[in-house]
Design a protein around this motif. Structure first.
Motif, PDB file in Angstrom:
ATOM      1  N   THR A 278     -11.686 140.978  17.283  1.00  0.00           N
ATOM      2  CA  THR A 278     -10.475 140.296  17.872  1.00  0.00           C
ATOM      3  C   THR A 278     -10.531 138.646  17.508  1.00  0.00           C
ATOM      4  O   THR A 278      -9.475 138.280  16.936  1.00  0.00           O
ATOM      5  CB  THR A 278     -10.140 140.462  19.265  1.00  0.00           C
ATOM      6  OG1 THR A 278     -11.180 139.873  19.873  1.00  0.00           O
ATOM      7  CG2 THR A 278      -9.629 141.619  19.480  1.00  0.00           C
ATOM      8  N   ASP A 283      -5.426 139.748  17.811  1.00  0.00           N
ATOM      9  CA  ASP A 283      -5.077 140.988  18.280  1.00  0.00           C
ATOM     10  C   ASP A 283      -4.353 142.083  17.448  1.00  0.00           C
ATOM     11  O   ASP A 283      -4.526 143.138  17.560  1.00  0.00           O
ATOM     12  CB  ASP A 283      -4.349 140.746  19.538  1.00  0.00           C
ATOM     13  CG  ASP A 283      -5.187 139.968  20.805  1.00  0.00           C
ATOM     14  OD1 ASP A 283      -6.529 140.323  20.546  1.00  0.00           O
ATOM     15  OD2 ASP A 283      -4.585 139.649  21.755  1.00  0.00           O
ATOM     16  N   THR A 326      -6.405 145.634  22.827  1.00  0.00           N
ATOM     17  CA  THR A 326      -5.714 144.365  22.206  1.00  0.00           C
ATOM     18  C   THR A 326      -4.108 144.710  22.362  1.00  0.00           C
ATOM     19  O   THR A 326      -3.416 143.806  22.739  1.00  0.00           O
ATOM     20  CB  THR A 326      -5.896 144.417  20.640  1.00  0.00           C
ATOM     21  OG1 THR A 326      -5.722 145.703  20.201  1.00  0.00           O
ATOM     22  CG2 THR A 326      -7.304 143.876  20.384  1.00  0.00           C
TER      23      THR A 326
END
Length: 408
Positions: A278, A283, A326
């Motif tokens: 990430t 994300d 995420t």
């Protein structure tokens, strides 16, 4: 009176221990519950749809109870909700250990659906003790704890199941009791009194909780991705164990070993990869990689010609672990601190709606493929359908997450 926990390693450590013990307890019964249902039902085809109904019962109770539990945790704090849930799960596993028929098992699944709704509180606890920018990594740690639980749980359950099909339930009851004792004496509260919200049945009922998801267009879109993700994932709870036994003649111990391997891969993905991936991709892109990886793994399982390929399909499927943390992180940024519990309750309700429909659907599809004289003699069909649904979620997620990032 205990003081609220701060965003410290100790507070995170407490909730991770609770999460891993809970999941170990749940994972222990996975290798033995479908065969026990098959024993009571008398045939593989009947076991397919009955197991699907049992999973749906569990999910239906999650749908009803999750927003109530999430709202109660917003009002009274996370700690008492987690403690009550652990005590309830311990009692439920005892009930299932003593079950003489399918009706008792059905009652056990109903109670389990209510008491395990505390997972909403686990996520809310983590949101309390971490800043927004660190939540994807924090949720990855919870996912890793879940993965660790699924390494130990099915492995222990498979071994105990070879001794007695009831032994795993007794062991699970003991672990849930351990969670209660641990939480009672060690786990601190995470939600400060001044951040609590008054309890309201309008927010706590499942349909009222879902109204939160309509407060932002982006939140609704991400909730749809969440639905598709969970709908696909229930092919595992409804079909995977039965499919492995029917298609490849795996024993409960062998199924437990494979599930433990899947849990280990998930633990590595969520515990070690979510943070750096990430950080590099963000994300949104990380979520899409996870969804497409899961779709690839599911397709490979459905097409696997032998047990080796079936096992190897777990490798791309492990990337699925990148999607949930995420997705959760993106959604938490769109609501206030006082709504985190309600959000997790709403998310669990969405997952539960998928969990009601999906197991019945996949169980029905599987029953069609293995029934005598079937016109669809392809037991892997459920996995291919799940793969297509997850790929659709990836396409939707790509567009919706871009708008969500701009809205923050």
């Amino acid at each position: 009176m205990q003081q609220p926990a701060t965003a410290s390693r100790s507070a995170i450590g407490f909730i991770l221990v609770v999460a891993i013990l809970d999941i170990v307890a749940m994972g222990i019964v996975i290798p033995v519950l479908p065969p026990l249902i098959e024993e009571f039902a008398g045939s593989t085809a009947d076991a397919g749809w009955i197991n699907g109904v049992f999973v749906a019962l569990w999910a239906l109770m999650q749908f009803v109870a999750s927003p109530v539990i999430g709202s109660l945790s917003d009002r009274y704090g996370r700690r008492p909700v987690i403690l009550l849930s652990a005590a309830g799960l311990a009692a439920d596993y005892v009930l299932m250990a003593l079950a003489p028929d399918l009706w008792w098992l059905a009652v056990g699944r109903i109670v389990a659906g209510i008491t395990s709704s505390s997972f909403t509180t686990v996520y809310a606890y983590m949101a309390d003790v971490t800043p927004p920018e660190g939540r994807a990594k924090a949720y990855g740690l919870i996912g890793a704890a879940f993965g660790g639980g699924f390494v130990l749980g099915p492995l222990i359950g498979g071994v105990l199941g070879e001794i007695s099909p009831r032994a795993p339930f007794w062991f699970a009851a003991a672990l849930s009791a351990l969670v209660f004792v641990y939480g009672l004496f060690v786990m601190p509260e995470s939600l400060a009194p001044e951040k609590r919200m008054a309890f309201s049945w309008r927010r706590a009922n499942p349909f009222g909780a879902l109204m939160l998801l309509k407060s932002h267009r982006e939140l609704s879109g991400l909730a749809t991705v969440n639905f598709l993700l969970h709908f696909s994932h229930h092919v595992f709870s409804a079909v995977w164990v039965l499919y492995a036994g029917h298609q490849f003649a795996l024993t409960s111990a062998q199924v437990g070993i494979l599930l433990a391997g899947a849990g280990a891969l998930d633990m590595v993905t969520q515990g070690l990869l979510v943070g750096p991936v990430t950080k590099r991709l963000g994300d949104r892109k990380t979520m899409i990689v996870g969804l497409l990886g899961g779709a690839t793994g599911l397709a490979a399982m459905g097409l696997a010609p032998d047990v080796v390929w079936f096992a190897l399909a777990l490798l791309p499927n492990a990337l699925w672990g990148l999607a949930m943390p995420t997705l959760q992180s993106l959604m938490t940024r769109l609501v206030s601190e006082s709504e985190q519990g309600q959000l997790q309750g709403a998310n669990m309700s969405v997952a539960s709606i998928a969990g009601v429909a999906s197991p019945v659907f996949f169980g029905w599809v599987y029953s069609l493929t293995v029934a005598e004289g079937t016109t669809l003699p392809f037991p892997g069909a459920s996995f291919l359908i799940a793969s297509a649904i997850l790929a659709l979620g990836a396409c939707l997620g790509w567009a919706v997450a871009r708008r969500a990032m701009r809205a923050v």
